[in-house]
Design a protein around this motif. Structure first.
Motif, PDB file in Angstrom:
ATOM      1  N   THR A 178     -13.455  17.623  -6.943  1.00  0.00           N
ATOM      2  CA  THR A 178     -13.923  18.949  -7.345  1.00  0.00           C
ATOM      3  C   THR A 178     -15.102  18.901  -8.318  1.00  0.00           C
ATOM      4  OG1 THR A 178     -11.728  19.899  -6.975  1.00  0.00           O
ATOM      5  CG2 THR A 178     -13.243  21.137  -8.394  1.00  0.00           C
ATOM      6  N   PRO A 179     -15.059  18.061  -9.363  1.00  0.00           N
ATOM      7  CA  PRO A 179     -16.227  18.008 -10.270  1.00  0.00           C
ATOM      8  C   PRO A 179     -17.520  17.647  -9.553  1.00  0.00           C
ATOM      9  CG  PRO A 179     -14.337  16.898 -11.258  1.00  0.00           C
ATOM     10  CD  PRO A 179     -13.976  17.185  -9.836  1.00  0.00           C
ATOM     11  N   PHE A 180     -17.423  16.757  -8.560  1.00  0.00           N
ATOM     12  CA  PHE A 180     -18.630  16.354  -7.829  1.00  0.00           C
ATOM     13  C   PHE A 180     -19.153  17.488  -6.957  1.00  0.00           C
ATOM     14  CE2 PHE A 180     -16.346  12.425  -8.761  1.00  0.00           C
ATOM     15  CZ  PHE A 180     -17.362  11.661  -9.322  1.00  0.00           C
ATOM     16  N   ALA A 181     -18.249  18.384  -6.527  1.00  0.00           N
ATOM     17  CA  ALA A 181     -18.693  19.541  -5.758  1.00  0.00           C
ATOM     18  C   ALA A 181     -19.562  20.454  -6.612  1.00  0.00           C
ATOM     19  CB  ALA A 181     -17.477  20.303  -5.221  1.00  0.00           C
ATOM     20  N   PHE A 182     -19.186  20.608  -7.885  1.00  0.00           N
ATOM     21  CA  PHE A 182     -20.003  21.421  -8.791  1.00  0.00           C
ATOM     22  C   PHE A 182     -21.335  20.739  -9.115  1.00  0.00           C
ATOM     23  CE2 PHE A 182     -15.811  23.246  -9.653  1.00  0.00           C
ATOM     24  CZ  PHE A 182     -16.115  24.614  -9.670  1.00  0.00           C
ATOM     25  N   LEU A 183     -21.316  19.413  -9.142  1.00  0.00           N
ATOM     26  CA  LEU A 183     -22.540  18.666  -9.444  1.00  0.00           C
ATOM     27  C   LEU A 183     -23.457  18.527  -8.234  1.00  0.00           C
ATOM     28  CD1 LEU A 183     -21.119  15.736 -11.620  1.00  0.00           C
ATOM     29  CD2 LEU A 183     -22.514  17.637 -12.423  1.00  0.00           C
ATOM     30  N   ALA A 184     -22.919  18.764  -7.052  1.00  0.00           N
ATOM     31  CA  ALA A 184     -23.668  18.509  -5.819  1.00  0.00           C
ATOM     32  C   ALA A 184     -25.020  19.223  -5.758  1.00  0.00           C
ATOM     33  CB  ALA A 184     -22.807  18.863  -4.606  1.00  0.00           C
ATOM     34  N   PRO A 185     -25.119  20.534  -6.069  1.00  0.00           N
ATOM     35  CA  PRO A 185     -26.440  21.185  -5.991  1.00  0.00           C
ATOM     36  C   PRO A 185     -27.486  20.526  -6.885  1.00  0.00           C
ATOM     37  CG  PRO A 185     -24.698  22.825  -6.146  1.00  0.00           C
ATOM     38  CD  PRO A 185     -24.054  21.492  -6.404  1.00  0.00           C
ATOM     39  N   LEU A 215     -27.414  17.447  -8.101  1.00  0.00           N
ATOM     40  CA  LEU A 215     -27.681  16.093  -7.608  1.00  0.00           C
ATOM     41  C   LEU A 215     -28.577  16.116  -6.384  1.00  0.00           C
ATOM     42  CD1 LEU A 215     -24.149  14.444  -8.028  1.00  0.00           C
ATOM     43  CD2 LEU A 215     -26.172  14.106  -9.449  1.00  0.00           C
ATOM     44  N   ALA A 216     -28.396  17.127  -5.528  1.00  0.00           N
ATOM     45  CA  ALA A 216     -29.240  17.236  -4.330  1.00  0.00           C
ATOM     46  C   ALA A 216     -30.689  17.491  -4.713  1.00  0.00           C
ATOM     47  CB  ALA A 216     -28.714  18.350  -3.428  1.00  0.00           C
ATOM     48  N   ILE A 217     -30.893  18.406  -5.644  1.00  0.00           N
ATOM     49  CA  ILE A 217     -32.262  18.703  -6.094  1.00  0.00           C
ATOM     50  C   ILE A 217     -32.883  17.471  -6.753  1.00  0.00           C
ATOM     51  CG2 ILE A 217     -33.618  20.087  -7.711  1.00  0.00           C
ATOM     52  CD1 ILE A 217     -31.637  22.365  -7.237  1.00  0.00           C
ATOM     53  N   LEU A 218     -32.097  16.800  -7.608  1.00  0.00           N
ATOM     54  CA  LEU A 218     -32.590  15.591  -8.273  1.00  0.00           C
ATOM     55  C   LEU A 218     -32.903  14.505  -7.254  1.00  0.00           C
ATOM     56  CD1 LEU A 218     -33.094  14.176 -11.015  1.00  0.00           C
ATOM     57  CD2 LEU A 218     -30.733  13.380 -10.935  1.00  0.00           C
ATOM     58  N   GLY A 219     -32.048  14.361  -6.243  1.00  0.00           N
ATOM     59  CA  GLY A 219     -32.263  13.328  -5.236  1.00  0.00           C
ATOM     60  C   GLY A 219     -33.505  13.571  -4.408  1.00  0.00           C
ATOM     61  N   VAL A 220     -33.741  14.838  -4.031  1.00  0.00           N
ATOM     62  CA  VAL A 220     -34.885  15.154  -3.162  1.00  0.00           C
ATOM     63  C   VAL A 220     -36.196  15.100  -3.932  1.00  0.00           C
ATOM     64  CG1 VAL A 220     -35.981  16.970  -1.791  1.00  0.00           C
ATOM     65  CG2 VAL A 220     -33.528  16.515  -1.536  1.00  0.00           C
ATOM     66  N   PHE A 221     -36.221  15.715  -5.109  1.00  0.00           N
ATOM     67  CA  PHE A 221     -37.488  15.878  -5.823  1.00  0.00           C
ATOM     68  C   PHE A 221     -37.767  14.774  -6.841  1.00  0.00           C
ATOM     69  CE2 PHE A 221     -36.418  20.175  -4.422  1.00  0.00           C
ATOM     70  CZ  PHE A 221     -37.598  20.528  -3.791  1.00  0.00           C
ATOM     71  N   TRP A 222     -36.815  13.869  -7.083  1.00  0.00           N
ATOM     72  CA  TRP A 222     -37.089  12.776  -8.010  1.00  0.00           C
ATOM     73  C   TRP A 222     -36.832  11.419  -7.373  1.00  0.00           C
ATOM     74  CZ3 TRP A 222     -34.888   8.703 -10.750  1.00  0.00           C
ATOM     75  CH2 TRP A 222     -35.659   8.225 -11.805  1.00  0.00           C
ATOM     76  N   LEU A 223     -35.601  11.169  -6.923  1.00  0.00           N
ATOM     77  CA  LEU A 223     -35.280   9.854  -6.377  1.00  0.00           C
ATOM     78  C   LEU A 223     -36.041   9.583  -5.085  1.00  0.00           C
ATOM     79  CD1 LEU A 223     -31.419   9.708  -7.057  1.00  0.00           C
ATOM     80  CD2 LEU A 223     -33.256   8.580  -8.321  1.00  0.00           C
ATOM     81  N   LEU A 224     -36.050  10.565  -4.168  1.00  0.00           N
ATOM     82  CA  LEU A 224     -36.775  10.376  -2.913  1.00  0.00           C
ATOM     83  C   LEU A 224     -38.272  10.246  -3.164  1.00  0.00           C
ATOM     84  CD1 LEU A 224     -36.739  10.210   0.147  1.00  0.00           C
ATOM     85  CD2 LEU A 224     -36.835  12.713   0.233  1.00  0.00           C
ATOM     86  N   ALA A 225     -38.804  11.087  -4.067  1.00  0.00           N
ATOM     87  CA  ALA A 225     -40.229  11.001  -4.390  1.00  0.00           C
ATOM     88  C   ALA A 225     -40.567   9.657  -5.023  1.00  0.00           C
ATOM     89  CB  ALA A 225     -40.615  12.142  -5.328  1.00  0.00           C
TER      90      ALA A 225
END
Length: 291
Positions: free
Chosen positions: A11-18, A20-30
């Motif tokens: 459950t905590p990871f579900a709240f963190l998912a949005p 983490l997704a933004i961080l993954g796309v716009f920082w880690l992927l970049a």
């Protein structure tokens, strides 16, 4: 008796998912893309061609890069000046003077001023023919300074803008830290015979030491990756008068060498990461804290 509510372990990871997704796309992927392109001959008009360490070899043999990196290191001089001045201002505002509320607003005003607007205003002050600074120097019989065209004044000009722009923010950070210092400790130290300097050294500074370390790290990172102040204030100055981020901009958007620009960016990232870890380690050292 209220019923206990059980939740799934994920459950905590579900709240963190949005986030983490933004961080993954716009920082880690970049970051991964920039790292890959740094090994290629890449322009927007052709498919990236893998070149191995060629870009890094060019980078390390480039005089412009080492000069800009040295300028970035010199820009770090902003950090201690910023810490001292903003801390002194926080002490003044904390002193409960009648003018303290208005002074707090006045000193914080540069923070809410857009950086571009501030840099343009300072560029007018720096004007070498009719600017206020050179007019004042001439009225005092002093030689005029080539703020926008001569070293080291070009770098100093941008540093003053950074200092003016960040001063109020760090003042508020230190003010919050000073308010959190228990008055009882200061009064007890005074009763034990400690003067103002003794209270400052043995009570106040140790109490706010974590905040000093935080401000040191944050302001150092900001100084190493400064761009807006340089780009606007000393626009048109040779790249040897500027720091690494303007070199990245020039390499990518003026010369079209995106692969080399990515290599410069990755190198700067490594320098900032290493410097931040060292700074953090030193700030945690008992030897660094005031006694």
């Amino acid at each position: 008796m209220p019923r206990r509510l059980d939740h799934h372990p994920l459950t905590p990871f579900a709240f963190l998912a949005p986030a983490l997704a933004i961080l993954g796309v716009f920082w880690l992927l970049a970051l991964a893309q920039v790292f890959y392109y740094s090994f290629t001959n890449y322009t927007p008009f052709q498919t990236p061609e893998f070149k191995g360490f060629e870009n890094y070899e060019r980078l390390l043999s480039s005089r412009a890069f080492w000069v800009c990196l040295g300028n970035a290191a010199a820009y770090l001089l902003v950090t201690p000046v910023l810490i001292v001045l903003s801390m002194q201002a926080a002490f003044v505002v904390r002193a409960r003077l009648r003018c303290a509320p208005g002074l707090r607003v006045l000193l914080f005003l540069p923070v809410v001023t857009p950086t571009i607007v501030a840099a343009v205003a300072w560029r007018v002050l720096y004007n070498e023919d009719a600017g206020l600074l050179n007019s004042t120097l001439a009225a005092l019989g002093l030689p005029e300074i080539r703020w926008l065209t001569e070293r080291p004044w070009t770098l100093v000009s941008a540093m003053l803008v950074t200092l003016w722009k960040g001063f109020g923010f760090y003042m508020m950070v230190f003010l919050a830290a000073l308010i959190a210092v228990p008055r009882e400790l200061e009064e007890a130290a005074s009763l034990d015979g400690a003067g103002r300097l003794g209270v400052l050294r043995h009570v106040v500074l140790p109490s706010i030491w974590p905040v000093i370390a935080l401000v040191s790290i944050i302001s150092s990172i900001a100084a190493l990756k400064v761009f807006d102040e340089l780009f606007v204030t000393i626009r048109g100055a040779p790249i040897e008068h500027q720091t690494v981020v303007p070199l990245v901009y020039q390499t990518a958007f003026e010369r079209g060498e995106y692969g080399l620009a990515c290599a410069i960016g990755i190198t700067l990232f490594a320098v900032i990461l290493g410097f931040s870890l060292l700074n953090l380690r030193l700030s945690r050292s008992d030897a660094g804290a005031p006694r």
